[in-house]
Design an enzyme around this catalytic site. Structure first.
Site, short mmCIF file in Angstrom:
data_model
loop_
_atom_site.label_atom_id
_atom_site.label_comp_id
_atom_site.label_asym_id
_atom_site.label_seq_id
_atom_site.Cartn_x
_atom_site.Cartn_y
_atom_site.Cartn_z
N HIS A 71 0.83 -1.20 0.00
CA HIS A 71 0.00 0.00 0.00
C HIS A 71 0.87 1.25 0.00
CE1 HIS A 71 -2.89 -2.96 1.65
NE2 HIS A 71 -3.81 -2.21 1.07
N ASP A 92 -4.77 -6.57 -7.27
CA ASP A 92 -4.99 -5.77 -6.08
C ASP A 92 -5.25 -4.33 -6.55
OD1 ASP A 92 -5.22 -5.17 -3.39
OD2 ASP A 92 -3.31 -6.08 -2.82
#
Length: 497
Positions: free
Chosen positions: A199, A270
């Site tokens: 992230h 993702d």
């Protein structure tokens, strides 16, 4: 040439491509959006052109009935629209407001090591999803947790052993399938060997291929169990492809997943706005490269639909210029259509589920060295990091759960590094007085401020009971997770509930 129509004579969409090709390109996108009521007009236009799916987050959830209305409205726009959500259990979930079952994270299920119990927990989560009109669950996690400083997998994993993870993945996938909900094993080929959260930046797993092979075994088990979706990792594996993260790697998505593991379901990326992709490539280029590399859908989870539109336009532009082949796009869209044919429409009436399975699993996972005496009227000090913005762990605290068992308990929650640690320690010790002291941490090795506060407290109160609410770090008690069920199970041991 009989029966063959030139694309030059086919109806064209707004981008100048044939309408069916434009629709197929939209099938390959999954979009996030903002709001709990009503569908934004821009999203409606995307759905009208064939958007493959939407992903819901806490921002889309107020209560169960509201979620049902929202999923119903989405499907009224297009019945084959897939509606998904991250739904791992434990502290990773977005449906607390909608009455989500309280289920511990996967690591606690691996510690209990009862695949039947894992199936009951997965069934509760999937049954709840089905009751809300959500039929895609971006779970379970197939990553192995074997790097002590991994910042993102940890208690989301079933454990470090491939065989253990494999048997629990099979149980989870089968239980979810019985509810008519699509499961998704993630994050291929494994995120558990990194020291970076993708992230926040590029994550690299430097291990040689012989070591990486063990991480493939849970995914191989998931494929053998018929998992309909697999999610890729934004991780670079130099032993597999030194140039690109898995999400953008034809070697990893094609040669390894499609050919070696023989997976023919939907491969989804993702979220593209994660910095491992966005900072180096940009979301739009990431979408184009991922689809060319072998992904079938790409997730753009941010609520700003302009980002999704930029990704869409990059894909359409790549088709127009033949940078992305029509053959690859048709293949991807075909897989999405097959998935939607199985899962887009909820099965109908939803039977009940075992609401007590999660707490049973959490209780069986608690480990102690040795069993501590019951501490009624304790002062509970709970040290834990701020919630992860993408995973939406809700910041549940141990004191609340202890007080549910022992209303005489008091306590202090510290949710980030204090500006004046000495003053915090002094204040805690004044507030606790002569009461028993409990000091809980969550992955203190990753958050040195917790280690420092804990050490300062123990130096003055060596009789304190230490609790680990993440992975074990030498405490008397370990819950293997910070979901509400995990914390309640620890509270019962502490307070004799």
């Amino acid at each position: 040439m009989s029966g063959v129509t030139s694309s030059a004579h086919l109806p064209t969409g707004p981008a100048g491509l044939p309408v069916d090709l434009d629709e197929a390109a939209h099938h390959c996108l999954v979009a996030g959006f903002d709001g709990t009521t009503g569908v934004p007009d821009e999203l409606k236009r995307l759905v009208d052109r064939g958007l493959g799916g939407v992903i819901l987050f806490t921002r889309n959830v107020r209560d169960a009935e509201q979620v049902r209305r929202l999923t119903g409205e989405l499907r009224s726009l297009r019945p084959d629209l897939l509606v998904g959500i991250d739904n791992e259990g434990g502290g990773i979930g977005h449906l607390v407001g909608a009455g989500a079952p309280e289920v511990p994270g996967s690591f606690a299920l691996g510690v209990a090591d009862d695949p039947g119990l894992t199936a009951r927990c997965a069934d509760a989560l999937a049954g709840h999803l089905a009751s809300l009109g959500i039929t895609v669950s971006y779970a379970p996690v197939a990553d192995l947790q074997h790097h002590p400083r991994n910042p993102i997998v940890r208690t989301r994993s079933f454990g470090a052993e491939p065989a253990l993870a494999a048997r629990h993945l099979r149980a989870w996938i089968a239980a979810t399938e019985r509810r008519g909900v699509a499961s998704c094993a993630k994050h291929f080929p494994g995120h558990g060997g990194t020291e970076t959260d993708s992230h926040h930046g590029i994550a690299v797993d430097p291990r040689p291929y012989d070591e990486l092979r063990a991480d493939l075994e849970p995914f191989r088990a998931a494929v053998d169990a018929g998992v309909p979706m697999i999610m890729s990792a934004h991780v670079v594996y130099p032993a597999l492809d030194p140039g690109r993260p898995a999400t953008l790697s034809r070697r990893i998505l094609g040669d390894l997943l499609r050919h070696e593991l023989d997976f023919d379901g939907v491969l989804v990326s993702d979220a593209l706005e994660m910095r491992a992709i966005a900072d180096r490539y940009g979301e739009a280029a990431g979408a184009r490269i991922a689809l060319a590399a072998g992904a079938d859908q790409v997730i753009v989870a941010v609520p700003d639909l302009q980002v999704t539109l930029a990704c869409r336009d990059a894909v359409l532009g790549a088709l127009s210029s033949a940078v992305l082949s029509e053959e690859r796009l048709w293949e991807a869209a075909g897989r999405v259509r097959r998935l939607a044919g199985r899962y887009a429409v909820p099965a109908g009436a939803v039977d009940g589920w075992d609401a007590g399975a999660g707490l049973e699993a959490a209780r069986r996972a608690v480990r102690s060295r040795p069993v501590p005496p019951v501490v009624r009227g304790a002062h509970v000090v709970d040290l834990f990091p701020p919630p992860h913005p993408a995973l939406n762990w809700g910041g549940e605290d141990l004191l609340t759960e202890v007080r549910a068992v022992d209303p005489t308990a008091t306590g202090t929650a510290v949710t980030g590094e204090p500006a004046d640690p000495a003053a915090v320690v002094d204040g805690i010790l004044r507030a606790s007085g002569a009461a028993p002291l409990v000091v809980a941490t969550c992955d203190a090795g990753l958050h040195p401020w917790q280690e420092r506060l804990r050490a300062a407290l123990l130096a003055r109160r060596p009789d304190a009971v230490r609790v680990d609410t993440g992975l074990p770090e030498g405490g008397t008690l370990c819950s293997y997770g910070r979901g509400r069920a995990n914390l309640r199970a620890v509270a019962e041991v502490l307070a004799g509930g």
